[in-house]
Design a protein around this motif. Sequence first.
Motif, PDB file in Angstrom:
ATOM      1  N   PHE B  12       0.845  -1.208   0.000  1.00 49.10           N
ATOM      2  CA  PHE B  12       0.000   0.000   0.000  1.00 49.10           C
ATOM      3  C   PHE B  12       0.882   1.261   0.000  1.00 49.10           C
ATOM      4  N   TYR B  13       1.859   1.271   0.909  1.00 48.17           N
ATOM      5  CA  TYR B  13       2.747   2.438   0.986  1.00 48.17           C
ATOM      6  C   TYR B  13       3.650   2.511  -0.241  1.00 48.17           C
ATOM      7  N   ASP B  15       3.212   1.341  -3.337  1.00 47.78           N
ATOM      8  CA  ASP B  15       2.483   1.776  -4.532  1.00 47.78           C
ATOM      9  C   ASP B  15       2.098   3.249  -4.428  1.00 47.78           C
ATOM     10  N   GLY B  16       1.740   3.633  -3.180  1.00 49.80           N
ATOM     11  CA  GLY B  16       1.364   5.024  -2.974  1.00 49.80           C
ATOM     12  C   GLY B  16       2.508   5.969  -3.306  1.00 49.80           C
ATOM     13  N   PHE B  17       3.685   5.659  -2.790  1.00 52.70           N
ATOM     14  CA  PHE B  17       4.851   6.516  -3.055  1.00 52.70           C
ATOM     15  C   PHE B  17       5.232   6.487  -4.528  1.00 52.70           C
ATOM     16  N   SER B  19       3.345   6.052  -7.128  1.00 48.84           N
ATOM     17  CA  SER B  19       2.414   6.723  -8.048  1.00 48.84           C
ATOM     18  C   SER B  19       2.296   8.223  -7.785  1.00 48.84           C
ATOM     19  N   MET B  20       3.117   8.733  -6.844  1.00 49.05           N
ATOM     20  CA  MET B  20       3.041  10.175  -6.561  1.00 49.05           C
ATOM     21  C   MET B  20       3.652  10.981  -7.695  1.00 49.05           C
ATOM     22  N   ARG B  21       3.090  12.171  -7.905  1.00 43.88           N
ATOM     23  CA  ARG B  21       3.703  13.083  -8.890  1.00 43.88           C
ATOM     24  C   ARG B  21       4.366  14.231  -8.121  1.00 43.88           C
ATOM     25  N   LEU B  22       3.556  15.156  -7.627  1.00 44.10           N
ATOM     26  CA  LEU B  22       4.079  16.277  -6.851  1.00 44.10           C
ATOM     27  C   LEU B  22       4.694  15.814  -5.528  1.00 44.10           C
ATOM     28  N   LYS B  25       8.480  15.514  -4.983  1.00 43.50           N
ATOM     29  CA  LYS B  25       9.176  16.788  -4.743  1.00 43.50           C
ATOM     30  C   LYS B  25       8.977  17.206  -3.269  1.00 43.50           C
ATOM     31  N   LEU B  26       7.758  16.997  -2.783  1.00 40.20           N
ATOM     32  CA  LEU B  26       7.466  17.378  -1.394  1.00 40.20           C
ATOM     33  C   LEU B  26       8.268  16.531  -0.408  1.00 40.20           C
ATOM     34  N   TRP B  27       8.348  15.231  -0.662  1.00 44.21           N
ATOM     35  CA  TRP B  27       9.110  14.358   0.236  1.00 44.21           C
ATOM     36  C   TRP B  27      10.586  14.740   0.248  1.00 44.21           C
ATOM     37  N   LEU B  29      11.750  17.698  -0.248  1.00 47.20           N
ATOM     38  CA  LEU B  29      11.800  18.931   0.550  1.00 47.20           C
ATOM     39  C   LEU B  29      11.733  18.609   2.051  1.00 47.20           C
ATOM     40  N   VAL B  30      10.836  17.677   2.408  1.00 44.96           N
ATOM     41  CA  VAL B  30      10.692  17.268   3.812  1.00 44.96           C
ATOM     42  C   VAL B  30      12.001  16.652   4.298  1.00 44.96           C
ATOM     43  N   LYS B  33      14.632  19.286   4.795  1.00 48.66           N
ATOM     44  CA  LYS B  33      14.274  20.095   5.970  1.00 48.66           C
ATOM     45  C   LYS B  33      14.596  19.344   7.265  1.00 48.66           C
TER      46      LYS B  33
END
Lengths: 515, 73
Positions: B12-13, B15-17, B19-22, B25-27, B29-30, B33
């Motif tokens: 689940f996790y 496939d989720g990661f 299939s991410m698009r934006l 980039k956010l991860w 950045l996280v 940070k």
Amino acid sequence: MHIDPSLVEWSRAQFALTALYHWLFVPLTLGLTFIVAIMETIYVKTGNEWWKKTTRFWMGLLAINFAIGLATGIIMEFEFGTNWSNYSWIVGDIFGAPLAIEGLMAFFMESTFFAVMFFGWDKVSKRMHLLSTWLVAIGSNLSALWILVANGWMQHPVGMRFNPDTARNEMVDFWAVLFNPNAYSKFLHTISGGYVLASLFVISISAWYLLRKRNIQFAKRSIMVAASFGLIVSLFNVTTGDDSARHVAQDQPMKLAAMEGLYQGKSGAEIVTFGILNPSKKVGDKQEPFLVKVAIPDGLSLLSYHRVDAYVPGIRELVYGSKEHGIPSVAEKMKRGKEAVAALTAYKAAKKAGDTAKMEAAKKRFEANSTYLGYGYLKTPLQAVPSVPITFYAFHTMVGLGTWFVLLFIVILYFTMTNTLERHRKWLWAALFSLPLGYVAQESGWITAEVGRQPWAIQDMLPVGMATSNIVTSPVMITFWLFAILFTALLIAEVKIMTTQIKLGPVELKEDSHV
Amino acid sequence: MSFAWPRRVWEFYRDGFRSMRLGKKLWLLVAIKLFVLFVVIKWLFFPDLLKTRFHNDRERGAFVLDQLTHTKE
């Protein structure tokens, strides 16, 4: 304990900077989670795929805000351990339980239900997904509850006893801490302020689409939800603000006097709706406190005590005392505070000498004066007065903007319901430019709450100067600028990523892709 | 012992990661940070003073009491 005054000022500035930046991210998450939950509920109820697309677009912006804001609050915990170690130790027993619950709750909610909310669209049933979205909304707001319980305790310490053996406030009544009236009124006012901001966020971006004549149906649907939600929560915000102000009147009368620029107490005190303070006014002199003001007679008495003839003490009475109204002067409180400090010193010496009788006597003496312990560290009575201009203007900015938002929600909702919103372009522009005002109102609220309670780190118990660690000033200055650069970079990243997504708009989102 | 449930969670996790698009980039950045916050800033500038200076709570309490009673260490 001698501490360089510039260290105290830099430590305060650093904490204020991190708290203010942190609060740019938090309220949007608190409110937007509820708005997407409402939108998804409509989707599940109606089965209309447009609502799913609408929900996913706003959920995408929520994800950006959440990711950028994530862990910005942890810096304040770093600061507690280094810059505010005395304070951190003294409050440790009280803050431990709420902050531990907050940490666990945030971790479990965020790692499970947040993941289902973002990754689970095609993996779990519609109802399971909806449940996850609601749990994220409720969970993030409950997280805020624990933080505000801790903050409420600093404003009105209850449910604890100071133990001179450990130099800590020890919790004796968890429920008194949890149901501290100051904390729950602050919690409700703060989260409802977050809902107002999130409503403004959705309305403002939707107004931009309408002004650009694109994504019309999406924008109208979003505005309908956000303006309805915004109107309800903004009215609720007014009532919680009233409740919060009444608690301030009872527990922190000096803050209330500063919020209203009330130097001279009176029965039937007026409330200032607009005013320009006289900058040369000093406590106890004969000058007028305002250069210009518009006021409602008896308004402050009515709002603070729900009686038009109620007496509201001014800064002068709170500093110099009033026998007529049974208000002790700060000088008297300082005397009691110094007694408490002397008793602590005597207790420590008796303990070292192993003299239990003297220890007991010192403890009794301390307990008789402990309510005023913090005053024992003040050098002059006027140190008990917070910055009146900052508190007054921040409070009036918050209230003025809050009133504007109620009006905006009413007008926008009316035009949406009569399907005439696109024709009223001035109102669309007003809605667009109200978003930054929402952030100004949020920050003004916190400035009122925190500057207004100065000089106290813990009300009446510990002034900021005693809460600070005795460390070298230069690292605090360096990290102040480091944080300023880091947070500004994060803010620029947030605005840039968000505006890119907003420009792409909901139509560009593919059904099969995650955020 | 069945590993079906943990595997489903893992997938689940994963496939989720994937299939991410934006989100990627956010991860990123996280991650940057969190590195700056915990490794650079916390480690260099923010030691827990009372934990590093004293061995136990008794010493920490005594130190804070000294501060509150104006007594120099």
